[in-house]
Design a protein around this motif. Structure first.
Motif, PDB file in Angstrom:
ATOM      1  N   ASP A  53     -10.014  20.349  -6.215  1.00  0.00           N
ATOM      2  CA  ASP A  53     -11.369  20.765  -6.614  1.00  0.00           C
ATOM      3  C   ASP A  53     -12.439  19.937  -5.894  1.00  0.00           C
ATOM      4  O   ASP A  53     -13.492  20.475  -5.510  1.00  0.00           O
ATOM      5  N   ALA A  54     -12.192  18.654  -5.716  1.00  0.00           N
ATOM      6  CA  ALA A  54     -13.190  17.808  -5.054  1.00  0.00           C
ATOM      7  C   ALA A  54     -13.404  18.242  -3.614  1.00  0.00           C
ATOM      8  O   ALA A  54     -14.545  18.314  -3.131  1.00  0.00           O
ATOM      9  N   VAL A  55     -12.321  18.577  -2.898  1.00  0.00           N
ATOM     10  CA  VAL A  55     -12.452  19.009  -1.503  1.00  0.00           C
ATOM     11  C   VAL A  55     -13.113  20.380  -1.428  1.00  0.00           C
ATOM     12  O   VAL A  55     -14.015  20.616  -0.600  1.00  0.00           O
ATOM     13  N   ASN A  56     -12.705  21.306  -2.285  1.00  0.00           N
ATOM     14  CA  ASN A  56     -13.294  22.654  -2.266  1.00  0.00           C
ATOM     15  C   ASN A  56     -14.776  22.621  -2.615  1.00  0.00           C
ATOM     16  O   ASN A  56     -15.586  23.355  -2.021  1.00  0.00           O
TER      17      ASN A  56
ATOM     18  N   ALA B 154      -2.825  16.690 -13.888  1.00  0.00           N
ATOM     19  CA  ALA B 154      -4.045  17.242 -13.287  1.00  0.00           C
ATOM     20  C   ALA B 154      -4.525  16.429 -12.094  1.00  0.00           C
ATOM     21  O   ALA B 154      -5.583  16.742 -11.530  1.00  0.00           O
ATOM     22  N   TYR B 155      -3.763  15.423 -11.674  1.00  0.00           N
ATOM     23  CA  TYR B 155      -4.222  14.535 -10.599  1.00  0.00           C
ATOM     24  C   TYR B 155      -4.419  15.301  -9.298  1.00  0.00           C
ATOM     25  O   TYR B 155      -5.455  15.155  -8.626  1.00  0.00           O
ATOM     26  N   SER B 156      -3.456  16.129  -8.912  1.00  0.00           N
ATOM     27  CA  SER B 156      -3.586  16.883  -7.668  1.00  0.00           C
ATOM     28  C   SER B 156      -4.698  17.920  -7.752  1.00  0.00           C
ATOM     29  O   SER B 156      -5.398  18.174  -6.767  1.00  0.00           O
ATOM     30  N   ILE B 157      -4.885  18.514  -8.945  1.00  0.00           N
ATOM     31  CA  ILE B 157      -5.936  19.528  -9.108  1.00  0.00           C
ATOM     32  C   ILE B 157      -7.319  18.907  -8.945  1.00  0.00           C
ATOM     33  O   ILE B 157      -8.232  19.525  -8.379  1.00  0.00           O
TER      34      ILE B 157
ATOM     35  N   ILE C 152      -0.850  25.708  -0.968  1.00  0.00           N
ATOM     36  CA  ILE C 152       0.364  26.391  -0.521  1.00  0.00           C
ATOM     37  C   ILE C 152       1.594  25.626  -0.961  1.00  0.00           C
ATOM     38  O   ILE C 152       2.541  26.191  -1.510  1.00  0.00           O
ATOM     39  N   ILE C 153       1.577  24.331  -0.721  1.00  0.00           N
ATOM     40  CA  ILE C 153       2.730  23.489  -1.023  1.00  0.00           C
ATOM     41  C   ILE C 153       2.242  22.062  -1.170  1.00  0.00           C
ATOM     42  O   ILE C 153       1.225  21.683  -0.580  1.00  0.00           O
ATOM     43  N   GLN C 154       2.950  21.283  -1.985  1.00  0.00           N
ATOM     44  CA  GLN C 154       2.590  19.889  -2.159  1.00  0.00           C
ATOM     45  C   GLN C 154       3.848  19.080  -2.432  1.00  0.00           C
ATOM     46  O   GLN C 154       4.859  19.602  -2.896  1.00  0.00           O
ATOM     47  N   SER C 155       3.767  17.791  -2.109  1.00  0.00           N
ATOM     48  CA  SER C 155       4.896  16.902  -2.355  1.00  0.00           C
ATOM     49  C   SER C 155       4.850  16.404  -3.787  1.00  0.00           C
ATOM     50  O   SER C 155       3.908  16.673  -4.544  1.00  0.00           O
ATOM     51  N   GLY C 156       5.900  15.647  -4.176  1.00  0.00           N
ATOM     52  CA  GLY C 156       5.887  15.029  -5.493  1.00  0.00           C
ATOM     53  C   GLY C 156       4.865  13.914  -5.544  1.00  0.00           C
ATOM     54  O   GLY C 156       4.623  13.212  -4.559  1.00  0.00           O
ATOM     55  N   PHE C 157       4.221  13.728  -6.716  1.00  0.00           N
ATOM     56  CA  PHE C 157       3.157  12.747  -6.864  1.00  0.00           C
ATOM     57  C   PHE C 157       3.610  11.590  -7.738  1.00  0.00           C
ATOM     58  O   PHE C 157       4.349  11.771  -8.710  1.00  0.00           O
ATOM     59  N   ARG C 158       3.149  10.381  -7.357  1.00  0.00           N
ATOM     60  CA  ARG C 158       3.479   9.192  -8.127  1.00  0.00           C
ATOM     61  C   ARG C 158       2.724   9.157  -9.446  1.00  0.00           C
ATOM     62  O   ARG C 158       3.161   8.541 -10.404  1.00  0.00           O
TER      63      ARG C 158
ATOM     64  N   MET D 169       0.848  -1.192   0.000  1.00  0.00           N
ATOM     65  CA  MET D 169       0.000   0.000   0.000  1.00  0.00           C
ATOM     66  C   MET D 169       0.881   1.238   0.000  1.00  0.00           C
ATOM     67  O   MET D 169       1.865   1.314   0.748  1.00  0.00           O
ATOM     68  N   ALA D 170       0.554   2.211  -0.837  1.00  0.00           N
ATOM     69  CA  ALA D 170       1.354   3.418  -0.951  1.00  0.00           C
ATOM     70  C   ALA D 170       0.437   4.624  -1.062  1.00  0.00           C
ATOM     71  O   ALA D 170      -0.709   4.531  -1.523  1.00  0.00           O
ATOM     72  N   LEU D 171       0.953   5.766  -0.632  1.00  0.00           N
ATOM     73  CA  LEU D 171       0.238   7.035  -0.712  1.00  0.00           C
ATOM     74  C   LEU D 171       0.691   7.792  -1.953  1.00  0.00           C
ATOM     75  O   LEU D 171       1.846   7.672  -2.378  1.00  0.00           O
ATOM     76  N   ASP D 172      -0.214   8.576  -2.521  1.00  0.00           N
ATOM     77  CA  ASP D 172       0.117   9.303  -3.750  1.00  0.00           C
ATOM     78  C   ASP D 172       0.850  10.607  -3.478  1.00  0.00           C
ATOM     79  O   ASP D 172       1.600  11.080  -4.333  1.00  0.00           O
ATOM     80  N   GLY D 173       0.655  11.230  -2.321  1.00  0.00           N
ATOM     81  CA  GLY D 173       1.331  12.487  -2.019  1.00  0.00           C
ATOM     82  C   GLY D 173       0.581  13.268  -0.961  1.00  0.00           C
ATOM     83  O   GLY D 173      -0.397  12.784  -0.375  1.00  0.00           O
ATOM     84  N   ILE D 174       1.022  14.491  -0.720  1.00  0.00           N
ATOM     85  CA  ILE D 174       0.404  15.376   0.270  1.00  0.00           C
ATOM     86  C   ILE D 174       0.224  16.758  -0.355  1.00  0.00           C
ATOM     87  O   ILE D 174       1.107  17.262  -1.066  1.00  0.00           O
ATOM     88  N   ILE D 175      -0.933  17.367  -0.081  1.00  0.00           N
ATOM     89  CA  ILE D 175      -1.233  18.738  -0.506  1.00  0.00           C
ATOM     90  C   ILE D 175      -1.673  19.522   0.720  1.00  0.00           C
ATOM     91  O   ILE D 175      -2.443  19.017   1.541  1.00  0.00           O
ATOM     92  N   ILE D 176      -1.202  20.740   0.863  1.00  0.00           N
ATOM     93  CA  ILE D 176      -1.594  21.608   1.978  1.00  0.00           C
ATOM     94  C   ILE D 176      -2.290  22.827   1.405  1.00  0.00           C
ATOM     95  O   ILE D 176      -1.724  23.551   0.574  1.00  0.00           O
ATOM     96  N   LEU D 177      -3.539  23.058   1.834  1.00  0.00           N
ATOM     97  CA  LEU D 177      -4.343  24.191   1.374  1.00  0.00           C
ATOM     98  C   LEU D 177      -4.477  25.225   2.484  1.00  0.00           C
ATOM     99  O   LEU D 177      -4.472  24.887   3.670  1.00  0.00           O
ATOM    100  N   ASP D 178      -4.613  26.500   2.086  1.00  0.00           N
ATOM    101  CA  ASP D 178      -4.895  27.551   3.072  1.00  0.00           C
ATOM    102  C   ASP D 178      -6.400  27.616   3.317  1.00  0.00           C
ATOM    103  O   ASP D 178      -7.173  26.813   2.785  1.00  0.00           O
ATOM    104  N   HIS D 179      -6.837  28.583   4.148  1.00  0.00           N
ATOM    105  CA  HIS D 179      -8.260  28.625   4.508  1.00  0.00           C
ATOM    106  C   HIS D 179      -9.138  29.104   3.364  1.00  0.00           C
ATOM    107  O   HIS D 179     -10.364  29.046   3.467  1.00  0.00           O
TER     108      HIS D 179
END
Length: 476
Positions: free
Chosen positions: A34-37, A27-30, A16-22, A1-11
């Protein structure tokens, strides 16, 4: 099992910043942002949004994924996952990474992240490898690789000196001890203190629901033992309890020797340097019987583990009319030796509530002595003696705050409200939060604490203290 990455959003929902993605899709991180917002915009409150959000694929060539997210202050941490990945892995890693950021930056906020972009990027690289697997998550090991931010580091970076490479190359300040030189990943080698000391905090939190008859419907106590070790060398500690039978569902720090705990119910460990959580547990008021051929039903087992006494009693009288109502709430402490502190009681008065009029008074009982950080003399001459109330018109919540409730004393809140043309629909529950110093629900007692060190000869200062908190929903 592996994680795809981390994204940090402001309020505002902006990254703000994100790690590298597998993922190879740019457009994967976008998609996950968008889904969370979109979910936050549709929900009335941010707490109503599911912690795991389904994210549809961009096209048929890509598979679907999910986004695990947590809110921390004015930030939101996102961890996209795809394939056969347990979301608990994502949440566990997010919590670990947030704890690491707190140790490095102190306060985790958008401002501190922007001021320490280089530190956060380095932590991304060291805690999560290119395949999405958690890597180095012990703060003591990370501090040998990623130097915590300081004024000296900033001055050296301005002058063009690479302080990290100097230490990791084996010269200068890091000549004696390099990264990964310790056989224990949670403890550095060569630790020295002038004053050796180790302290333990036994912290317990109660969550309960009480019906209108005063009967506890559900209760749960979660506890943890937090330690702060400042010991030279490589100490070996042994901690035992006089009543270990009250502990259940124990989760131990990796430094604890599991076979000693299973055999003797003794915590034997080489502690990390600094603060750490030694153990998490739940309190069992009636320990479960040993397995027998006649198995008890799940209902009887659960009821045997939730017979806790709530530290206070609430009596609420609410009278509703066509366009408002009146209430009379009395809170009485059940404890005769301990004081309740920082009491906050929230009463939801329902939509359209307004025109609040309240009066806070102290009843009889209780003395001036309070065992919370020493003796205190309460000013009983005033009507409220520090207690206050406030009303949040947006949430229509009446908040009643009492700094200290002395043992066996009572407090009352009298008031009325109006709802205009609407019929009143207040919530039939009062949510109360409180703290208790020098007290634990389980009455867990430390029997003996031994600290030995083969190469060092010192007698450390040792201390143990307990404190409790609680959140009770009392129905009326």
């Amino acid at each position: 099992m592996a994680l795809d990455g981390i994204i940090i959003l402001d309020h505002y929902g902006r990254p703000i910043i994100q790690s590298g993605f597998r993922s190879s899709t740019t457009a994967y991180s976008i998609l996950h942002i968008d889904a969370v917002n979109n979910a936050l915009q549709k929900a009335e409150r941010s707490a109503d949004v599911d912690s795991v959000i389904y994210v549809p694929p961009l096209n048929t060539a890509n598979g679907s994924s999910a986004c695990c997210h947590v809110e921390v202050g004015d930030l939101r941490f996102l961890c996209p996952v795809s394939g056969d990945v347990d979301p608990l892995l994502a949440f566990a890693f997010l919590q670990t990474f947030i704890d690491i950021l707190r140790e490095y930056l102190g306060t985790v906020s958008a401002a501190t992240l922007r001021d320490n972009f280089d530190i956060v990027y380095q932590l991304f690289e060291e805690t999560l490898d290119s395949g999405g697997h958690p890597l180095t998550t012990y703060s003591n090991a990370l501090r040998d690789i990623v130097i915590p931010p300081s004024l000296l580091n900033k001055l050296l970076s301005v002058t063009g000196t690479n302080f990290n490479s100097t230490i990791n190359s084996g010269f200068g300040a890091g000549a004696a001890v390099g990264p990964f030189s310790s056989p224990l990943p949670w403890r550095k080698t060569g630790v020295r203190y002038n004053n050796n000391e180790i302290y333990f905090d036994i912290i317990e939190q109660l969550k309960a629901i009480v019906n209108k008859n005063g009967t506890v419907v559900s209760s749960h106590v979660h506890g943890k033992i937090e330690a702060n070790a400042k010991l030279s060398g490589t100490p070996d500690c042994s901690l035992n309890f006089t009543n270990p039978q009250v502990l259940d569902d124990c989760a131990l720090h990796p430094c604890v020797r599991l076979h000693r705990w299973n055999r003797d119910k003794m915590l034997s460990f080489v502690p990390p340097d600094g603060r750490f959580t030694l153990m998490d547990y739940t309190f069992s008021s009636n320990p479960l019987p040993s397995p027998s051929p006649t198995q008890q039903s799940l209902t009887s087992v659960m009821s045997s583990r939730s017979n806790l006494t709530i530290p206070f009693i609430i009596k609420a009288i609410v009278e509703l009319e066509d366009s408002g109502g009146s209430f009379d709430v009395t809170l009485t402490s059940r404890y005769s030796t301990h004081a309740l502190e920082n009491i906050v009681a929230d009463i939801h008065l329902g939509p359209g509530a307004g025109g609040i009029r309240c009066n806070v008074s102290r009843g009889s009982g209780g003395g001036g002595f309070i065992n919370a950080g020493g003796s205190r003399n309460l000013d009983t001459s005033g009507a409220s003696s520090g207690a206050s109330w406030s009303f949040d018109a947006q949430r229509t919540v009446l908040r009643w705050e009492i700094p200290i409730v002395s043992p066996s004393s009572s407090w009352s809140l009298h008031g009325s409200f109006s709802t205009g043309t609407r019929a009143p629909r207040p919530s039939h529950a009062i949510r109360v939060r409180f703290d208790i110093s020098s007290h634990t629900y389980s009455a867990l007692k430390v029997g003996q604490l031994k600290v030995t060190n083969a190469k060092e000869n010192y007698k450390p200062y040792k201390g143990v203290r307990g404190r409790s908190s609680g959140e009770v929903e009392w129905r009326w």
